[in-house]
Design a protein around this motif. Structure first.
Motif, PDB file in Angstrom:
ATOM      1  N   LEU A 640      85.839   2.168   6.007  1.00  0.00           N
ATOM      2  CA  LEU A 640      85.939   1.394   4.424  1.00  0.00           C
ATOM      3  C   LEU A 640      86.411  -0.285   5.315  1.00  0.00           C
ATOM      4  CD1 LEU A 640      86.409   0.859   1.245  1.00  0.00           C
ATOM      5  CD2 LEU A 640      88.680   1.439   1.514  1.00  0.00           C
ATOM      6  N   ALA A 641      87.132  -0.391   6.553  1.00  0.00           N
ATOM      7  CA  ALA A 641      87.676  -1.810   6.510  1.00  0.00           C
ATOM      8  C   ALA A 641      86.275  -2.572   7.452  1.00  0.00           C
ATOM      9  CB  ALA A 641      88.219  -1.550   7.523  1.00  0.00           C
ATOM     10  N   GLN A 642      85.533  -1.277   7.759  1.00  0.00           N
ATOM     11  CA  GLN A 642      84.095  -2.174   8.064  1.00  0.00           C
ATOM     12  C   GLN A 642      83.258  -2.516   7.476  1.00  0.00           C
ATOM     13  OE1 GLN A 642      81.760   1.414  11.019  1.00  0.00           O
ATOM     14  NE2 GLN A 642      80.024   0.243  11.371  1.00  0.00           N
ATOM     15  N   GLU A 643      83.267  -1.505   5.748  1.00  0.00           N
ATOM     16  CA  GLU A 643      82.749  -2.296   5.097  1.00  0.00           C
ATOM     17  C   GLU A 643      82.485  -2.783   3.930  1.00  0.00           C
ATOM     18  OE1 GLU A 643      79.634  -0.324   3.198  1.00  0.00           O
ATOM     19  OE2 GLU A 643      79.865   0.510   5.385  1.00  0.00           O
ATOM     20  N   ALA A 644      84.376  -3.674   4.683  1.00  0.00           N
ATOM     21  CA  ALA A 644      84.506  -5.071   4.303  1.00  0.00           C
ATOM     22  C   ALA A 644      83.481  -5.782   4.756  1.00  0.00           C
ATOM     23  CB  ALA A 644      86.554  -4.819   4.267  1.00  0.00           C
ATOM     24  N   GLY A 645      83.593  -5.494   6.960  1.00  0.00           N
ATOM     25  CA  GLY A 645      83.792  -6.962   7.281  1.00  0.00           C
ATOM     26  C   GLY A 645      82.604  -6.975   7.749  1.00  0.00           C
ATOM     27  N   PHE A 646      81.635  -5.876   6.783  1.00  0.00           N
ATOM     28  CA  PHE A 646      79.595  -6.012   6.544  1.00  0.00           C
ATOM     29  C   PHE A 646      79.559  -6.381   5.605  1.00  0.00           C
ATOM     30  CE2 PHE A 646      76.363  -3.944   4.418  1.00  0.00           C
ATOM     31  CZ  PHE A 646      75.210  -4.542   5.448  1.00  0.00           C
ATOM     32  N   TRP A 647      79.615  -6.592   4.442  1.00  0.00           N
ATOM     33  CA  TRP A 647      80.155  -7.382   3.042  1.00  0.00           C
ATOM     34  C   TRP A 647      80.459  -8.633   2.655  1.00  0.00           C
ATOM     35  CZ3 TRP A 647      75.628  -5.508   1.017  1.00  0.00           C
ATOM     36  CH2 TRP A 647      75.476  -3.801   1.046  1.00  0.00           C
ATOM     37  N   ALA A 655      81.372 -15.659  10.148  1.00  0.00           N
ATOM     38  CA  ALA A 655      82.479 -15.929  10.950  1.00  0.00           C
ATOM     39  C   ALA A 655      83.449 -14.784  10.760  1.00  0.00           C
ATOM     40  CB  ALA A 655      82.758 -17.472  11.036  1.00  0.00           C
ATOM     41  N   ALA A 656      84.309 -14.863   8.920  1.00  0.00           N
ATOM     42  CA  ALA A 656      85.021 -13.917   8.811  1.00  0.00           C
ATOM     43  C   ALA A 656      84.396 -12.364   8.639  1.00  0.00           C
ATOM     44  CB  ALA A 656      84.682 -14.555   7.169  1.00  0.00           C
ATOM     45  N   TYR A 661      85.803  -7.493  11.982  1.00  0.00           N
ATOM     46  CA  TYR A 661      85.733  -6.447  13.291  1.00  0.00           C
ATOM     47  C   TYR A 661      86.072  -6.144  14.690  1.00  0.00           C
ATOM     48  CZ  TYR A 661      81.390  -4.985  10.941  1.00  0.00           C
ATOM     49  OH  TYR A 661      80.348  -3.950  10.409  1.00  0.00           O
ATOM     50  N   GLU A 662      87.117  -7.773  14.917  1.00  0.00           N
ATOM     51  CA  GLU A 662      87.491  -8.539  16.190  1.00  0.00           C
ATOM     52  C   GLU A 662      88.544  -7.282  15.783  1.00  0.00           C
ATOM     53  OE1 GLU A 662      87.223 -12.017  16.656  1.00  0.00           O
ATOM     54  OE2 GLU A 662      85.449 -11.752  17.863  1.00  0.00           O
ATOM     55  N   GLU A 663      89.197  -7.020  14.511  1.00  0.00           N
ATOM     56  CA  GLU A 663      90.974  -6.547  14.253  1.00  0.00           C
ATOM     57  C   GLU A 663      90.296  -5.304  14.165  1.00  0.00           C
ATOM     58  OE1 GLU A 663      93.554  -4.576  12.154  1.00  0.00           O
ATOM     59  OE2 GLU A 663      91.538  -5.138  11.171  1.00  0.00           O
ATOM     60  N   PHE A 664      90.074  -4.697  13.410  1.00  0.00           N
ATOM     61  CA  PHE A 664      89.531  -3.095  13.621  1.00  0.00           C
ATOM     62  C   PHE A 664      88.971  -2.779  15.038  1.00  0.00           C
ATOM     63  CE2 PHE A 664      85.918  -3.915  10.760  1.00  0.00           C
ATOM     64  CZ  PHE A 664      85.403  -3.743  10.896  1.00  0.00           C
ATOM     65  N   LEU A 665      87.707  -2.943  15.197  1.00  0.00           N
ATOM     66  CA  LEU A 665      87.203  -2.491  16.089  1.00  0.00           C
ATOM     67  C   LEU A 665      88.507  -1.645  17.574  1.00  0.00           C
ATOM     68  CD1 LEU A 665      84.425  -4.267  17.387  1.00  0.00           C
ATOM     69  CD2 LEU A 665      84.080  -2.181  17.057  1.00  0.00           C
ATOM     70  N   ALA A 682      79.808   0.721  14.407  1.00  0.00           N
ATOM     71  CA  ALA A 682      81.010  -0.684  14.218  1.00  0.00           C
ATOM     72  C   ALA A 682      80.892  -2.000  15.445  1.00  0.00           C
ATOM     73  CB  ALA A 682      82.429  -0.690  14.230  1.00  0.00           C
ATOM     74  N   ARG A 683      80.169  -2.042  16.410  1.00  0.00           N
ATOM     75  CA  ARG A 683      79.908  -3.212  17.052  1.00  0.00           C
ATOM     76  C   ARG A 683      78.894  -3.288  17.230  1.00  0.00           C
ATOM     77  NH1 ARG A 683      81.217   0.408  22.948  1.00  0.00           N
ATOM     78  NH2 ARG A 683      80.269  -1.471  23.828  1.00  0.00           N
TER      79      ARG A 683
END
Length: 861
Positions: A640-647, A655-656, A661-665, A682-683
């Protein structure tokens, strides 16, 4: 006969016999002529022949075209045959040789009184074709549909130069049309042979009688010697070629000693056994469905092509079944559509009804003797046939099903079925298949794989009691589930899954765990449409068994929405989940993991439907709930964190998204490992947002590492490795090297086509990107041509308004303009803008961009 007259009719015996046939048919000659012409509507010579038909019976005129006349006789015979049920006796009406002889005798008698010019109204008659000196076969088939290729193959097989008789064996299932094919061939070649003779060869008594009759026809002396030896000797010395048809031979042993070994002859055998040398055998298979449908329309005189094609398919295009259906429709007055309804409701009943013309017995009775012999002599073979009746008809991987891969499988099958001894017994299975092949009840297109005609399946199943059918269905289901390899995400397993899917669909209940595995395979391999279809069946079954608010029903509904979306209908997926989520919240609670999964899926499809901002906001609301319920390092939380970054990135803030991604990867790598598929995925998205936030070279370097990781963990030919190469090529272009990006895609495309197929999503994305970077690299004309070739494929595969199809249309408009055609570009952007405003909305990013491009290219016109 000379010029004598019978019954006061000037046409002699010809006129008398024709009048008798007309009376028995219940037609007039004129009506019969109309029905005859419907079979050859554009044959001018037939029209001429039938102009004076009313005068045939009184002898004032005779038929000019022999082919037209014989076809008319067939039509009259068909109707006479149909009136047998009303008390008429038909007899041997369709003896074509006799009819030709009668016609010629009538012509000869008239020639003595009038010249050919007077006889035909000034038109010279065509020269009569000679028939064989001795011709002894059954009547010619009334209709011969869809066998041109096989007849040509017979002509070629017999054209081989030889000092001894040439032998060909037509083999195939009972009712497949072997005898009709042999008779049609015999009639076609009779003019070049001094003898054409058909033997009933099912047993030695029939053969002995046939040779005795032929010896009499040949005028051989009755000196006490064997008629077989006499006929063989006569044929060895014959000056003209000859053809012998041995019909319904049991096997090669049964005919040994009966076939002549010398002379300029042809030996045409028909047999149900498939055990013949490859060099001699020609397998007769069912008709093409289109030819079968045409046969039904001709046979019944109806014009419902759709119903005819559907009936033909249901009957497996088996010629005997088609003839039987045509006879039943003709006798009962049913339409083909009504017959189809009855066939689906009571197949066993209809397969035993209807009187086929010139064939003893129905489809059901044709195979009865074979079934009885198998039941008596080879229980393993009949057990195998019963198993096959519960599977799909084609490409049954029987060796895999009976390999016994799953522990405990043999013990789980009831001993009463007689199947236990075949589990893991390769030789036993091969012997059972050999017995079935003795009657052509199965075909073996490749080692370890069988096919069985659908009517053989239907009649085999009908011979079992309901409880026995249920037991065999359970056995088939157990064998199919036991053969499923597991791990549907592994490409190496996909060929076996592909072969098992049709049989799983037939044998397994929708609630079976194997069906869920099948859906996962279909989705993993990219067949989203079939995955959605099968998942819909699973959902419908759960709805009926468990009710609309059972947890399993709701899960099945959510998975259906997922695959509908992946199949290209993101709007329906969104609407299905919108309707489902409140029910799931009420049944399971707002914090239940299944509720959170459905909520996340809804957010995703809202974004896929063109509203990434709403998707971003929904995921942002869900993420803290998921962290509280499942923990910060739970796989669903990380996804779900990845989805947050994606959308976030999709909504216009790369940039956001990069910061997300740099936080949850690092958490993903710590929890799952650096090479976990979700970590690598994710990468890959991180590389995208690196590029879009201004670090294109860094993004390209991430993709280089990703390609190496995928190829190391999944192999060079895994779809994930190919996708990684797709993305590396794209990031290379974004880093400013369009020519290298183009070349990377050009090198990738053959691998995509070879591994995943020419029209899969992976291949089509590669082609889209190849055209894009070809244009950016300075070749807009080639890019335009590539888009023009791609657009109809995208439209056919995904629909004309699918997002991916619209991308190709946008690219085509762009490269049309860049190729020097601003008017064409403006026209294409105009059409595309109207679609986007309706499908995505007027404020969607793609809609705004196309609107800007339309202004640009309009200004350039």
């Amino acid at each position: 006969m000379g010029g004598g007259q019978r019954g006061g009719q000037r046409g002699g015996e010809f006129a008398v016999r024709l009048a008798g046939l007309v009376k028995m048919s219940g037609l007039t000659l004129e009506r019969a002529a109309g029905r005859t012409m419907s079979r050859r509507p554009r044959e001018a010579s037939w029209t001429v022949t039938f102009r004076q038909i009313s005068a045939w019976q009184n002898g004032d005129h005779l038929p000019e075209s022999e082919a037209a006349f014989l076809t008319l006789v067939r039509v009259l015979t068909e109707h006479a045959r149909g009136r047998v049920v009303r008390g008429h006796q038909v007899g041997e009406l369709l003896d074509e040789v006799r009819w030709v002889r009668l016609l010629q005798q009538a012509r000869d008698a008239r020639t003595g009184r009038r010249s050919p010019e007077t006889e035909t109204g000034g038109v010279q008659q065509a020269e009569r074709r000679p028939v064989a000196d001795i011709f002894g076969t059954k009547p010619r088939p009334l209709q011969m549909a869809g066998r041109t290729a096989l007849l040509t193959r017979l002509h070629h097989a017999f054209a081989v130069p030889s000092d001894t008789p040439v032998q060909v064996v037509l083999h195939g299932l009972g009712g497949i049309g072997k005898t009709s094919l042999a008779l049609e061939f015999a009639y076609r070649v009779r003019t070049g042979h001094g003898l054409v003779w058909q033997f009933a060869a099912e047993d030695h008594t029939a053969l002995a009688g046939g040779f005795a009759a032929l010896a009499v026809r040949l005028g051989l002396p009755d000196d006490g010697s064997s008629p077989v030896a006499q006929v063989h000797a006569a044929l060895a010395e014959a000056e003209r070629p000859w053809l012998l048809v041995f019909d319904n031979v049991a096997d090669h042993a049964a005919i040994r000693g009966w076939l002549p070994t010398a002379g300029q002859g042809k030996l045409l055998l028909t047999s149900r056994s498939a055990h013949w040398p490859q060099a001699l055998s020609v397998e007769v298979t069912p008709l093409d469905v289109s030819a079968a449908a045409r046969f039904l329309l001709d046979r019944t005189g109806q014009d419902d092509g759709i119903a005819a094609a559907t009936v033909a398919t249901e009957l497996g295009a088996l010629p005997l079944a088609l003839e039987q259906a045509g006879a039943f429709v003709g006798a009962t007055g049913l339409s083909l559509a009504e017959y189809l309804d009855g066939l689906r409701a009571q197949p066993a009943l209809l397969l035993d009804r209807g009187e086929p013309y010139d064939y003893d017995g129905s489809v059901a009775s044709t195979w009865t003797l074979a079934f009885e012999r198998l039941e008596r002599d080879t229980p393993e073979a009949i057990a195998l046939l019963r198993l096959l009746s519960q599977l799909a008809p084609d490409d049954v991987p029987i060796r895999t099903l009976l390999a016994g891969r799953r522990s405990g499988l043999p013990e789980s099958l009831p001993a009463s079925l007689g199947l236990t001894g075949l589990i893991g017994n390769v030789i036993g299975v091969a012997e059972a298949v050999g017995e079935l092949r003795r009657f052509s009840l199965v075909a073996s297109p490749e080692p370890g794989v069988l096919s069985v005609h659908r009517l053989v399946q239907a009649i085999t199943a009908d011979r079992m009691t309901p409880s026995a059918r249920a037991a065999w269905r359970s056995a088939a289901a157990a064998l199919v589930e036991g053969a499923l390899p597991g791990h549907p995400d592994l490409v190496a397993n996909w060929p076996l899954y592909a072969r098992l899917v049709p049989h799983a669909h037939v044998a397994l209940e929708p609630s079976a765990s194997g069906m869920r595995e099948v859906v996962e395979y279909l989705g993993a391999s990219g067949d989203y449409q079939t995955a959605a279809t099968v998942q819909a069946e699973i959902h419908t079954d759960a709805l009926g068994r468990l009710g609309p608010e059972h947890s399993d029903t709701l899960t099945a509904a959510a998975l259906h929405a997922k695959w509908v979306g992946h199949a290209g209908d993101q709007f329906t997926a969104r609407d299905l989940l919108t309707e489902l989520l409140p029910i799931r919240e009420r049944v399971s609670g707002p914090d239940h993991p299944d509720t959170l999964w459905a909520a996340a899926a809804l957010a995703d499809w809202i974004g896929q439907s063109g509203d990434p901002g709403a998707a971003r906001d929904r995921v942002a609301e869900l993420l803290p709930i998921r962290e509280r319920v499942s923990g910060p390092d739970h796989p669903d939380t990380l996804r779900l964190a990845q989805e947050a970054g994606f959308w976030t990135g999709q909504a216009g803030d790369p940039a956001a998204a990069r910061l997300y991604y740099e936080e949850f990867l690092p958490r993903m790598e710590r929890v799952w490992g650096a090479d976990h598929p979700d970590t690598l995925a994710a990468r890959d998205q991180y590389a995208r947002f690196l590029s879009e936030s201004g670090s294109a070279e860094a993004a390209r370097d991430v993709c280089v590492a990703l390609v190496a990781a995928y190829e190391r963990t999944s192999g060079l030919d895994h779809p994930d490795s190919l996708w990684a190469r797709v993305n590396l090529a794209f990031r290379t272009g974004q880093a400013g090297d369009a020519a290298t990006a183009r070349d990377l895609y050009a090198a990738l495309l053959p691998d995509c086509e070879r591994i995943s197929g020419p029209e899969t999503h992976l291949t089509l994305v590669t082609r889209v990107n190849l055209s894009h970077w070809t244009g950016v690299a300075g070749d807009p004309v080639t890019a335009r041509d590539q888009c023009e070739a791609l657009l109809p494929i995208r439209s056919r595969r995904f629909g004309p308004e699918h997002f991916d199809t619209l991308i190709v249309r946008e690219n085509l408009a762009r490269w049309t303009g860049e190729s020097g055609d601003p008017h064409g570009a403006a026209d294409q952007y105009t059409v595309l803008l109207a679609i986007l405003e309706r499908v995505l909305g007027p404020d969607a990013p793609m809609t705004r961009n196309v609107r800007d491009q339309l202004v640009l290219w309009t200004s350039r016109t």
